[in-house]
Design a protein around this motif. Structure first.
Motif, mmCIF file in Angstrom:
data_model
loop_
_atom_site.group_PDB
_atom_site.id
_atom_site.type_symbol
_atom_site.label_atom_id
_atom_site.label_comp_id
_atom_site.label_asym_id
_atom_site.label_seq_id
_atom_site.Cartn_x
_atom_site.Cartn_y
_atom_site.Cartn_z
ATOM 1 N N GLN A 162 -32.094 10.984 17.096
ATOM 2 C CA GLN A 162 -32.491 9.585 17.258
ATOM 3 C C GLN A 162 -31.804 8.717 16.212
ATOM 4 O OE1 GLN A 162 -33.960 9.444 20.527
ATOM 5 N NE2 GLN A 162 -34.959 7.767 19.468
ATOM 6 N N GLY A 163 -31.267 7.590 16.623
ATOM 7 C CA GLY A 163 -30.621 6.677 15.699
ATOM 8 C C GLY A 163 -29.766 5.669 16.434
ATOM 9 N N VAL A 164 -28.829 5.092 15.718
ATOM 10 C CA VAL A 164 -27.892 4.139 16.310
ATOM 11 C C VAL A 164 -26.496 4.567 15.886
ATOM 12 C CG1 VAL A 164 -27.257 1.715 16.581
ATOM 13 C CG2 VAL A 164 -29.630 2.327 16.074
ATOM 14 N N LYS A 165 -25.721 5.083 16.820
ATOM 15 C CA LYS A 165 -24.426 5.656 16.489
ATOM 16 C C LYS A 165 -23.451 4.584 15.994
ATOM 17 C CE LYS A 165 -21.094 9.066 18.167
ATOM 18 N NZ LYS A 165 -19.876 8.422 17.655
ATOM 19 N N ASP A 166 -22.891 4.832 14.818
ATOM 20 C CA ASP A 166 -21.848 3.993 14.224
ATOM 21 C C ASP A 166 -22.270 2.538 14.039
ATOM 22 O OD1 ASP A 166 -20.159 6.195 14.106
ATOM 23 O OD2 ASP A 166 -19.371 5.824 16.121
ATOM 24 N N CYS A 167 -23.571 2.323 13.867
ATOM 25 C CA CYS A 167 -24.078 0.968 13.590
ATOM 26 C C CYS A 167 -23.548 0.495 12.233
ATOM 27 C CB CYS A 167 -25.603 1.016 13.567
ATOM 28 S SG CYS A 167 -26.420 -0.527 13.146
ATOM 29 N N PRO A 168 -23.226 -0.797 12.079
ATOM 30 C CA PRO A 168 -22.827 -1.295 10.757
ATOM 31 C C PRO A 168 -23.934 -1.045 9.725
ATOM 32 C CG PRO A 168 -22.332 -2.915 12.446
ATOM 33 C CD PRO A 168 -23.159 -1.850 13.115
ATOM 34 N N VAL A 169 -23.552 -0.663 8.520
ATOM 35 C CA VAL A 169 -24.524 -0.395 7.459
ATOM 36 C C VAL A 169 -25.160 -1.697 7.000
ATOM 37 C CG1 VAL A 169 -24.885 0.602 5.178
ATOM 38 C CG2 VAL A 169 -23.142 1.568 6.705
ATOM 39 N N SER A 170 -26.475 -1.700 6.872
ATOM 40 C CA SER A 170 -27.198 -2.861 6.343
ATOM 41 C C SER A 170 -27.449 -2.660 4.856
ATOM 42 C CB SER A 170 -28.543 -3.036 7.063
ATOM 43 O OG SER A 170 -28.353 -3.332 8.425
ATOM 44 N N GLY A 171 -27.026 -3.634 4.041
ATOM 45 C CA GLY A 171 -27.315 -3.577 2.620
ATOM 46 C C GLY A 171 -26.117 -3.200 1.775
ATOM 47 N N HIS A 203 -33.958 18.331 9.295
ATOM 48 C CA HIS A 203 -34.889 17.441 8.598
ATOM 49 C C HIS A 203 -34.595 15.991 9.005
ATOM 50 C CE1 HIS A 203 -36.187 20.858 6.170
ATOM 51 N NE2 HIS A 203 -34.903 21.171 6.099
ATOM 52 N N ASP A 204 -34.309 15.834 10.282
ATOM 53 C CA ASP A 204 -33.906 14.524 10.812
ATOM 54 C C ASP A 204 -34.956 13.455 10.565
ATOM 55 O OD1 ASP A 204 -32.424 12.612 12.476
ATOM 56 O OD2 ASP A 204 -33.973 12.989 13.971
ATOM 57 N N ASP A 205 -36.245 13.805 10.689
ATOM 58 C CA ASP A 205 -37.279 12.794 10.489
ATOM 59 C C ASP A 205 -37.301 12.310 9.033
ATOM 60 O OD1 ASP A 205 -38.402 15.414 9.786
ATOM 61 O OD2 ASP A 205 -40.275 14.323 9.451
ATOM 62 N N PRO A 239 -25.905 11.327 21.301
ATOM 63 C CA PRO A 239 -25.339 12.636 21.676
ATOM 64 C C PRO A 239 -24.567 13.258 20.520
ATOM 65 C CG PRO A 239 -24.883 10.969 23.351
ATOM 66 C CD PRO A 239 -25.396 10.238 22.144
ATOM 67 N N LEU A 240 -24.744 14.571 20.330
ATOM 68 C CA LEU A 240 -24.098 15.262 19.224
ATOM 69 C C LEU A 240 -22.694 15.750 19.565
ATOM 70 C CD1 LEU A 240 -27.078 17.338 17.775
ATOM 71 C CD2 LEU A 240 -26.123 15.197 16.923
ATOM 72 N N GLY A 241 -22.340 15.758 20.834
ATOM 73 C CA GLY A 241 -20.995 16.164 21.210
ATOM 74 C C GLY A 241 -20.656 17.549 20.714
ATOM 75 N N ARG A 242 -19.557 17.684 19.979
ATOM 76 C CA ARG A 242 -19.117 18.998 19.519
ATOM 77 C C ARG A 242 -20.047 19.594 18.472
ATOM 78 N NH1 ARG A 242 -13.422 17.411 16.804
ATOM 79 N NH2 ARG A 242 -13.493 15.871 18.476
ATOM 80 N N LEU A 243 -20.994 18.782 17.943
ATOM 81 C CA LEU A 243 -21.964 19.288 16.974
ATOM 82 C C LEU A 243 -23.233 19.818 17.640
ATOM 83 C CD1 LEU A 243 -21.692 16.525 14.216
ATOM 84 C CD2 LEU A 243 -20.639 18.786 14.223
ATOM 85 N N THR A 244 -23.283 19.812 18.979
ATOM 86 C CA THR A 244 -24.444 20.324 19.708
ATOM 87 C C THR A 244 -24.740 21.755 19.273
ATOM 88 O OG1 THR A 244 -24.073 18.915 21.629
ATOM 89 C CG2 THR A 244 -25.318 20.942 21.991
ATOM 90 N N LEU A 245 -26.021 22.028 19.032
ATOM 91 C CA LEU A 245 -26.454 23.351 18.585
ATOM 92 C C LEU A 245 -27.360 23.950 19.648
ATOM 93 C CD1 LEU A 245 -26.625 25.494 16.303
ATOM 94 C CD2 LEU A 245 -28.615 24.266 15.456
ATOM 95 N N ASN A 246 -26.822 24.862 20.442
ATOM 96 C CA ASN A 246 -27.577 25.517 21.499
ATOM 97 C C ASN A 246 -28.283 24.484 22.367
ATOM 98 O OD1 ASN A 246 -26.778 28.067 20.538
ATOM 99 N ND2 ASN A 246 -28.467 28.118 19.079
ATOM 100 N N PHE A 247 -29.594 24.349 22.220
ATOM 101 C CA PHE A 247 -30.370 23.460 23.076
ATOM 102 C C PHE A 247 -30.645 22.114 22.409
ATOM 103 C CE2 PHE A 247 -32.749 26.655 20.820
ATOM 104 C CZ PHE A 247 -33.586 25.903 20.013
ATOM 105 N N ILE A 248 -30.037 21.842 21.263
ATOM 106 C CA ILE A 248 -30.221 20.564 20.574
ATOM 107 C C ILE A 248 -28.954 19.746 20.768
ATOM 108 C CG2 ILE A 248 -30.742 19.405 18.403
ATOM 109 C CD1 ILE A 248 -31.901 22.102 17.427
ATOM 110 N N ASP A 249 -29.051 18.659 21.500
ATOM 111 C CA ASP A 249 -27.844 17.901 21.811
ATOM 112 C C ASP A 249 -27.923 16.421 21.464
ATOM 113 O OD1 ASP A 249 -29.597 17.099 23.778
ATOM 114 O OD2 ASP A 249 -28.491 18.014 25.434
ATOM 115 N N THR A 250 -29.043 15.965 20.895
ATOM 116 C CA THR A 250 -29.150 14.562 20.489
ATOM 117 C C THR A 250 -29.960 14.437 19.198
ATOM 118 O OG1 THR A 250 -31.194 14.146 21.755
ATOM 119 C CG2 THR A 250 -29.092 13.704 22.870
#
Length: 326
Positions: A62-71, A90-92, A49-60
């Motif tokens: 794809q990813g893992v929120k606040d996941c520990p960084v690998s590497g 350019h999320d993809d 969820p984008l929360g306060r960053l929601t843009l009109n009809f875009i609210d999510t």
């Protein structure tokens, strides 16, 4: 379109050999740096969820929120959206780079994004974009909580349209503001032309030598650059352009800019329009903004983005001297 099968193979190999997904940390505390950071994460993706960053009809995303960084010692890529776009446009591509071992950062450009177009036509947007990109880069390198994982000597860039213009500037190009004159007829009452007529010309925008390589798609504002104005660019570039243009970008102008660049970088062509470089549209997005999602008959945007993203990963990996994942 000539297919670059070896890039597609490299993309498949990378995807098949990695179990990582894109971790996401949202940048929502400072409205002047509203965006996100993607990075390698050993977990399965899910809607964030984008929360306060929601843009009109875009609210999510794809990813893992606040996941520990690998590497560790990870390369960093800044992604710059086009005029009126947003940090997730350019999320993809961000996910592909994160899966390949990059940290990726993007923000909404102030006054020139999907929620606020107040400065999109301003001359100061021409200098504000590079300056805001430098602020983002400074933040990620110096203040981001996981900054220790970044290799500060391996910084790349991907930009689309006005974001590609931003990349040219950061790499050393110098726009000629006097080239705006022919567009500012008496009937043109745009904010930029009003500024130009009263001599309110912004200072030369800043460059950033920390960026070592860039991929630019459908560069905008090409009329502002002569070969002499592009001569300061000394980093490796890969240029993508659309065959039919759109969104205020003329394919002939993109070709002229590309041919004027030092080193004559490789130019690749997608047989579609300007907006084909945006991430493939969801059904909801396409219903709301069909002009951004309509492609020529027979053109598969999802398939094209597999090629585009593979080329970006491969180019930045090669020119930032990054070891390939096995």
């Amino acid at each position: 379109m000539r297919r670059h099968y070896w890039f597609c193979f490299a993309w498949f190999f990378c995807m098949a050999s990695s179990a990582q997904a894109a971790g996401i940390q949202l940048l929502d505390a400072d409205p002047t740096l509203a965006g996100a950071i993607w990075y390698p994460c050993a977990a399965e993706p899910q809607p964030v969820p984008l929360g306060r960053l929601t843009l009109n009809f875009i609210d999510t995303l794809q990813g893992v929120k606040d996941c520990p960084v690998s590497g560790s010692k990870l390369p960093l890529v800044i992604v710059a959206h086009g005029r009126g776009g947003w940090f997730g446009g350019h999320d993809d591509t961000a996910q592909a780079l994160a899966d390949a071992g990059f940290v990726v950062a993007a923000i909404n450009y102030r006054g020139d994004n999907g929620a606020d177009r107040s400065q999109s036509e301003s001359l100061y947007n021409i200098t504000a974009r590079p300056a805001d990109t430098i602020r983002l880069l400074d933040f990620v390198l110096n203040d981001w909580r996981d900054r220790a994982v970044i290799d500060r000597d391996k910084i790349g860039f991907f930009g689309f349209s006005a974001g590609a213009y931003t990349g040219l500037i950061l790499a050393g190009a110098k726009p000629d503001f006097q080239k705006i004159a022919p567009f500012c007829t008496e009937s043109n009452t745009s904010l930029g032309c009003e500024q130009f007529r009263r001599g309110d010309i912004p200072p030369e925008p800043p460059h950033d030598p920390r960026i070592r390589a860039a991929v630019l798609a459908d560069t905008a504002l090409n009329f502002m650059f002569s070969p002499e104005r592009l001569a300061g660019i000394q980093i490796p570039l890969l240029i993508w352009r659309s065959k039919s243009g759109g969104g205020g970008v003329d394919p002939k102008d993109v070709v002229l800019t590309a041919s004027s660049l030092p080193g004559k970088p490789e130019v690749r062509v997608v047989p579609a329009g300007h907006f084909a470089f945006l991430a493939p549209c969801s059904a909801k997005f396409a219903a709301e903004l069909p002009r951004l999602c309509t492609d020529p008959p027979g053109f598969d945007r999802t398939a094209f983005h597999r090629e585009l993203n593979a080329s970006i990963v491969s180019f930045l990996r090669d020119h930032l001297a990054i070891e390939r994942k096995l």
